[in-house]
Scaffold this active site. Structure first.
Site, PDB file in Angstrom:
ATOM      1  N   ASP A 120      39.898  36.466  40.299  1.00 43.57           N
ATOM      2  CA  ASP A 120      40.446  37.315  39.232  1.00 43.57           C
ATOM      3  C   ASP A 120      40.239  38.783  39.591  1.00 43.57           C
ATOM      4  O   ASP A 120      39.308  39.113  40.325  1.00 43.57           O
ATOM      5  CB  ASP A 120      39.688  37.110  37.908  1.00 43.57           C
TER       6      ASP A 120
HETATM    7  N1  URA Z   1      36.390  31.357  38.281  1.00 38.59           N
HETATM    8  C1  URA Z   1      36.748  32.395  37.514  1.00 38.59           C
HETATM    9  O1  URA Z   1      36.649  32.339  36.298  1.00 38.59           O
HETATM   10  N2  URA Z   1      37.250  33.486  38.111  1.00 38.59           N
HETATM   11  C2  URA Z   1      37.366  33.613  39.437  1.00 38.59           C
HETATM   12  O2  URA Z   1      37.811  34.646  39.931  1.00 38.59           O
HETATM   13  C3  URA Z   1      36.986  32.533  40.223  1.00 38.59           C
HETATM   14  C4  URA Z   1      36.500  31.410  39.627  1.00 38.59           C
END
Ligand code: URA
Length: 234
Positions: free
Chosen positions: A102
């Site tokens: 993310d």
């Molecule tokens: N899980 C998440 O919530 N975000 C990420 O970027 C990777 C795994």
């Protein structure tokens, strides 16, 4: 060099798969379909697999980036936001990120031009555990930890078993290490939210045996030989 090793060495596939391609008549040497699985490639031989000349194949490259928060994990962003590729302007090859972090997650992200490696690392069938450090709000009960470890509903989907270690705890927050073998969208954030402890900060510290270690945020390095070998065989 034996033909199956030569084909596998190009990054196209494993030796076993190369043997299959030979048996199925997909491999030509100097224009003729190869009938001999034990053939030794000679200098100057032109080897093609399904018509693709292996000598013209781009060499596979693999990098590990320590992604800072604030960058999107795509090659090109429609909203013109900064992407992880903006952090690697001097990599000569056209690489792409393996899987996704993310925008607000930092840490380990592999960049490669090898589509097969990318598939192996991302596909749940290969059970590559990705490990995260998650700073979450509030405290964790034993029951919550049990749920995170054994499976929790994150909105119509129950997560597979995860490895969860409580690293540090104070009145208002808890630091967890969470390893998952799947990669549902925003999975770690959803898991923590589902037990009532939303994530404040999230960092990925390893992808299988590829570890972030002391790599500085915003920088990248080449994967080592052992790490590449691991990826090819996982
Ligand atoms: N899980 C998440 O919530 N975000 C990420 O970027 C990777 C795994």
């Amino acid at each position: 060099m034996r033909i199956n090793k030569y084909i596998a060495g190009s990054g196209l596939c494993s030796r076993r798969k190369a043997d299959e391609l030979i048996l199925n008549g997909n491999v030509k040497v100097n224009g003729a379909v190869l009938k001999e699985p034990g053939y030794d490639v000679q200098e100057g031989d032109k080897v093609t697999v399904n018509g693709v000349d292996l000598a013209e194949q781009e060499e596979s490259v693999y990098y590990l980036l320590n992604k800072p928060v604030g960058y999107v994990t795509t090659a090109k962003d429609e909203q013109d936001r900064a992407t992880v590729l903006d952090l690697v302007p001097d990599i000569g090859e056209r690489v792409f990120p393996v899987g996704r972090l993310d925008m607000n997650t930092s840490g380990a992200l592999i960049l490669t031009n090898n589509g097969k490696a990318s598939y192996r690392l991302s596909h749940p069938k290969h059970q590559v555990f990705k490990t995260y450090r998650a700073l979450v709000s509030g405290v964790m009960s034993k029951e919550k930890l049990w749920k995170l470890r054994n499976g929790i509903d994150i909105g119509g989907y129950v997560t597979k078993p995860a490895r969860v270690t409580l690293l540090k705890e104070n009145k208002n927050s808890t630091l967890l290490e969470i390893s998952i073998s799947e990669g549902k969208n925003r999975q770690v954030r959803k898991m923590c939210k589902a037990v009532g402890n939303p994530v404040q900060e999230l960092q990925r510290i390893s992808i299988g045996e590829v570890r972030l270690g002391r790599l500085k945020e915003g920088t990248y390095r080449k994967l080592t030989k052992d790490e590449i070998e691991y990826i090819k065989n996982c």
